[in-house]
Design a protein around this motif. Structure first.
Motif, mmCIF file in Angstrom:
data_model
loop_
_atom_site.group_PDB
_atom_site.id
_atom_site.type_symbol
_atom_site.label_atom_id
_atom_site.label_comp_id
_atom_site.label_asym_id
_atom_site.label_seq_id
_atom_site.Cartn_x
_atom_site.Cartn_y
_atom_site.Cartn_z
ATOM 1 N N ILE A 155 15.424 -1.583 70.274
ATOM 2 C CA ILE A 155 16.774 -1.026 70.111
ATOM 3 C C ILE A 155 17.514 -1.742 68.991
ATOM 4 C CG2 ILE A 155 19.027 -0.817 71.251
ATOM 5 C CD1 ILE A 155 17.482 -0.293 73.876
ATOM 6 N N ALA A 156 17.312 -3.057 68.888
ATOM 7 C CA ALA A 156 17.979 -3.839 67.840
ATOM 8 C C ALA A 156 17.511 -3.456 66.440
ATOM 9 C CB ALA A 156 17.736 -5.331 68.081
ATOM 10 N N LEU A 157 16.321 -2.851 66.326
ATOM 11 C CA LEU A 157 15.830 -2.422 65.014
ATOM 12 C C LEU A 157 16.565 -1.190 64.504
ATOM 13 C CD1 LEU A 157 11.991 -2.880 65.601
ATOM 14 C CD2 LEU A 157 13.482 -4.335 64.209
ATOM 15 N N ASP A 158 17.281 -0.474 65.408
ATOM 16 C CA ASP A 158 18.132 0.661 65.038
ATOM 17 C C ASP A 158 17.343 1.775 64.337
ATOM 18 O OD1 ASP A 158 20.632 1.892 65.103
ATOM 19 O OD2 ASP A 158 21.113 1.262 63.052
ATOM 20 N N THR A 159 16.214 2.141 64.927
ATOM 21 C CA THR A 159 15.411 3.239 64.399
ATOM 22 C C THR A 159 15.064 4.188 65.541
ATOM 23 O OG1 THR A 159 13.303 3.840 63.349
ATOM 24 C CG2 THR A 159 13.320 1.811 64.632
ATOM 25 N N PRO A 160 15.295 5.490 65.400
ATOM 26 C CA PRO A 160 15.037 6.420 66.504
ATOM 27 C C PRO A 160 13.567 6.812 66.602
ATOM 28 C CG PRO A 160 15.957 7.624 64.643
ATOM 29 C CD PRO A 160 15.894 6.176 64.226
#
Length: 471
Positions: A172-177
């Motif tokens: 989630i912290a990588l901010d990629t869907p």
């Protein structure tokens, strides 16, 4: 290597190994947190002797992935050796006065460590017959190691649920869907092992971290991911498809059967192996790897590890996501259409192809060692870009249509607004990710079909030869 490295190393060898001098040093690997070298030392008799040295990456005080420092790895190797686990002998632990960082020197062992070769070499055929059984025995011995309170306090202690949540939060912290990752997280949280044991866990016991000879396992390597947790994680990780190197017919490392792995484990341990728990950890292994590869790509973007290899590793996330598809929502997938030949001036894909051919035919074969490897990585990177240029438009159109059917068309009876006209592909990806995270009701069959086709198409661009695409 920093200028003082070889001088400091030569001084160490001369001072610590009586009558010896360093004659060569070759770097073998440069991982995210540690480096490995082969040292050749000439003794007083004039006979050369090889040693292996591992040390932390210079300037990297802690790893992004929680690997243990080399000094702690030494404690684990010594503990393993005392309990009949095959590991290299430690000869010297680096000190601050050596000027070489945190690390150690160990014996050099001869054997095969390349996973692709372990599953294929004719001279290892007899060893492969019992290798899964041996792996089970080695893991049972590792899980029985007597960990002192002081050592336990230095290791990460994590329950199955906490490990799933930690891993998911890292994604989630990588901010990629990546909807398949969120789908898998939800499956894992709803299928957690019950009444799991807590022992020392190797954390990276797999084909590729074993040294194998015709006599079997020579050494268990790479202990830097050790922690305290559910020991069945090690068995599941060994069965992850990524470490079968294309040989899906043998689930254990591409060389053995699960029943042999279990039999080997139970021949040493009094604890029985629960196959549902093993499967849980196999799913988790692919889930973890799909996220870890994305994290490695981020270290390239931030400049932490500026290697041509890192962006390509980031694209391997789809391999692990496809493994999750096959484990959780298996089914048929549609192939990508053939690329249409461009009749005008040489296209971007043709230009890329010409550069690939030049590198492969006129550059790579003239190089050796790490340089040759990195050129091959560069060729692979260009191949991904070439396939993406050929197929990206069609892949994205198909994905958009699937998302629209799943998220918008099914809602129109209640809300007639045409949300699809304004939404972008990125908007819909994030909308699906949020729906999965918040447990919104979705058509399960439509969701499974969308995830299966989307991940398969993405993988056909990233690595079309990966075994998870075969039926």
């Amino acid at each position: 290597m920093e200028p003082s490295f070889e001088k400091n190393l030569a001084d160490l060898i001369a001072g610590r190994f009586e009558g010896a001098k360093l004659t060569s040093v070759n770097q073998l690997t440069a991982g995210a947190s540690q480096q490995t070298f082969r040292l050749t030392v000439e003794g007083s008799s004039g006979e050369p002797t090889s040693y292996a040295m591992r040390r932390a990456q210079p300037g990297l005080e802690s790893s992004s992935y929680g690997q243990l420092p080399p000094s702690l790895e030494v404690e684990l190797l010594k503990l393993a050796a005392a309990s009949n686990v095959p590991v290299p002998e430690i000869h010297y632990v680096l000190s601050a006065e050596d000027g070489l960082g945190d690390g150690y020197i160990m014996e050099w062992l001869e054997g095969e460590t390349m996973g692709q070769r372990i599953i294929k070499l004719p001279e290892l055929a007899a060893a492969r017959e019992s290798l899964a059984f041996e792996c089970g025995q080695a893991l049972a011995r590792i899980h029985a190691l007597p960990v002192s309170i002081s050592l336990s306090e230095k290791l990460h202690n994590v329950s199955p649920e906490a490990l799933v949540r930690e891993t998911w939060e890292a994604y989630i912290a990588l901010d990629t869907p990546q909807p398949m990752i969120d789908y898998t997280a939800q499956w894992l949280l709803s299928h957690l092992p019950q009444n799991s044991r807590t022992t020392l866990v190797h954390g990276d016991f797999r084909n590729g971290n074993l040294m194998v000879t015709p006599g079997g396992i020579k050494a268990v390597l790479d202990w830097e991911l050790c922690h305290i947790g559910d020991p069945m994680r090690d068995l599941g990780w060994l069965c992850v498809n990524s470490w079968r190197f294309g040989n899906r017919s043998f689930p254990v490392g591409g060389f053995g059967r699960v029943e042999d792995l279990v039999a080997g484990y139970e021949s040493v341990s009094d604890h029985r192996v629960d196959l549902d728990t093993l499967r849980f950890w196999e799913v988790f292994g692919s889930f973890w790897w799909s996220i870890t590869t994305l994290g490695m790509a981020k270290t390239w973007r931030t400049g932490e590890t500026p290697s041509v290899e890192r962006p390509v590793i980031g694209r391997r996330s789809t391999e692990a996501q496809m493994d999750c598809v096959n484990l959780l929502i298996p089914g048929q997938v549609a192939s990508l259409p053939e690329a249409v030949e461009d009749q005008n001036l040489p296209s971007a894909t043709e230009l890329i192809h010409s550069v690939q051919s030049h590198l492969r035919e006129h550059v790579a074969e003239k190089l050796e060692g790490a340089d040759k490897f990195l050129v091959r990585v560069a060729i692979n990177s260009l191949s991904i870009a070439e396939r993406e240029l050929c197929h990206q438009d069609e892949v994205e159109r198909t994905e958009f249509a699937g998302l629209k059917t799943l998220l918008i068309d099914s809602d129109r009876a209640d809300d007639p607004r045409d949300e699809g006209a304004a939404a972008t592909l990125a908007d819909l990806r994030w909308r699906l990710v949020r729906a999965l995270r918040e447990h919104h009701p979705l058509d399960r069959e439509v969701l499974a079909e969308h995830l299966r086709q989307t991940v398969a198409h993405r993988l056909s661009i990233d690595q079309p030869k990966y075994s998870a695409l075969s039926s």
